[in-house]
Design a protein around this motif. Structure first.
Motif, short mmCIF file in Angstrom:
data_model
loop_
_atom_site.label_atom_id
_atom_site.label_comp_id
_atom_site.label_asym_id
_atom_site.label_seq_id
_atom_site.Cartn_x
_atom_site.Cartn_y
_atom_site.Cartn_z
N UNK A 130 -25.38 -19.39 -0.95
CA UNK A 130 -24.72 -17.85 -0.54
C UNK A 130 -23.19 -18.62 -0.17
N UNK A 131 -23.15 -19.60 0.64
CA UNK A 131 -21.66 -19.92 1.09
C UNK A 131 -20.84 -20.70 -0.37
N UNK A 132 -21.57 -21.40 -0.92
CA UNK A 132 -20.96 -21.82 -2.28
C UNK A 132 -20.46 -20.57 -3.19
N UNK A 133 -21.34 -19.76 -3.36
CA UNK A 133 -20.89 -18.59 -4.23
C UNK A 133 -19.62 -17.84 -3.50
N UNK A 134 -19.69 -17.74 -1.99
CA UNK A 134 -18.69 -17.03 -1.58
C UNK A 134 -17.13 -17.50 -1.74
N UNK A 181 -14.44 -26.38 -2.74
CA UNK A 181 -15.58 -26.48 -1.71
C UNK A 181 -16.76 -25.73 -2.25
N UNK A 182 -16.56 -24.46 -3.09
CA UNK A 182 -17.59 -23.70 -3.58
C UNK A 182 -18.43 -24.85 -4.57
N UNK A 183 -17.73 -25.55 -5.44
CA UNK A 183 -18.10 -26.58 -6.44
C UNK A 183 -19.18 -27.55 -5.67
N UNK A 187 -14.23 -16.21 -3.34
CA UNK A 187 -12.78 -16.19 -2.88
C UNK A 187 -11.82 -17.12 -3.50
N UNK A 188 -12.20 -18.19 -4.34
CA UNK A 188 -11.06 -18.72 -5.12
C UNK A 188 -10.73 -17.99 -6.42
N UNK A 189 -11.86 -17.31 -6.96
CA UNK A 189 -11.58 -16.34 -8.04
C UNK A 189 -10.85 -15.20 -7.87
N UNK A 190 -11.09 -14.57 -6.69
CA UNK A 190 -10.34 -13.48 -6.35
C UNK A 190 -8.64 -13.71 -6.05
N UNK A 191 -8.53 -14.81 -5.39
CA UNK A 191 -7.12 -15.15 -5.13
C UNK A 191 -6.40 -15.46 -6.47
N UNK A 192 -6.95 -16.37 -7.40
CA UNK A 192 -6.33 -16.34 -8.81
C UNK A 192 -6.16 -14.98 -9.70
#
Length: 182
Positions: free
Chosen positions: A41-45, A92-94, A49-54
């Motif tokens: 869950x934390x990894x996906x979050x 961090x997610x990866x 988050x990274x995709x939303x910023x991009x």
């Protein structure tokens, strides 16, 4: 603005969630499932988050709103900061998803965990993070020194006296302890 709130919540969740999860369960099948769910869950979050910023940056850039205004150099700094933030989130997610992979690889071992008889038992703590991590260490039948993260109660039990032999059942990839018996 919502993005900043999202990232603040994820960051606080990681800071406080890790120590909370260690207190809930650090030994047994429940520890395995809690750690599996938390890392995924934390990894996906972080990935989201990274995709939303991009996506936000791409959306603003295609509409020509990214660097408009009188403070062009300030806007460039903001864009660079957002790019760095998105790359950090993705990294961090990866990393967390790689940890998730260890838990997934351990699923076949849930019905038949690795068993090791440990001698030369010692205990140790690590206070370097936001909470104390407790370890029980020992030497297995092949002479390899193994180390397991355990709850404070288990640590206190094994640090309070002589334990010539401890049998540990654990999962080989995530090193989650299923049981410790004398």
């Amino acid at each position: 603005m919502l993005l900043y709130i999202f990232l603040a919540i994820v960051t606080l969740g990681i800071i406080f969630g890790g120590s909370f999860l260690d207190r809930i369960a650090s030994v047994g099948y429940s520890a395995f499932w809690i750690q599996l769910i938390a890392s995924s869950l934390i990894g996906v979050a972080f990935l989201v988050g990274g995709v939303i910023i991009i996506v936000y940056l791409i959306n603003k850039g295609t509409r020509g709103e990214l660097l408009e205004g009188d403070e062009g150099s300030h806007q460039v700094k903001v864009v660079l900061a957002m790019v760095c933030l998105s790359l950090m989130c993705l990294a961090i997610g990866a990393i967390l998803m790689l940890a998730f992979n260890d838990y997934v690889r351990d699923i076949p071992y849930l019905s038949d965990p690795i068993v090791a008889d440990l001698t030369d038992i010692s205990t140790d703590t690590d206070d370097s993070g936001d909470s104390t991590t407790y370890y029980v260490r020992g030497v297995d039948e092949q002479g390899q020194r193994l180390s397991f993260s355990v709850s404070r109660d288990v640590w206190e039990h094994y640090s309070s006296g002589e334990h010539p032999l401890v049998t540990v059942s654990y999962l080989p990839n995530s090193h989650v302890v299923i049981s410790m018996l004398e």
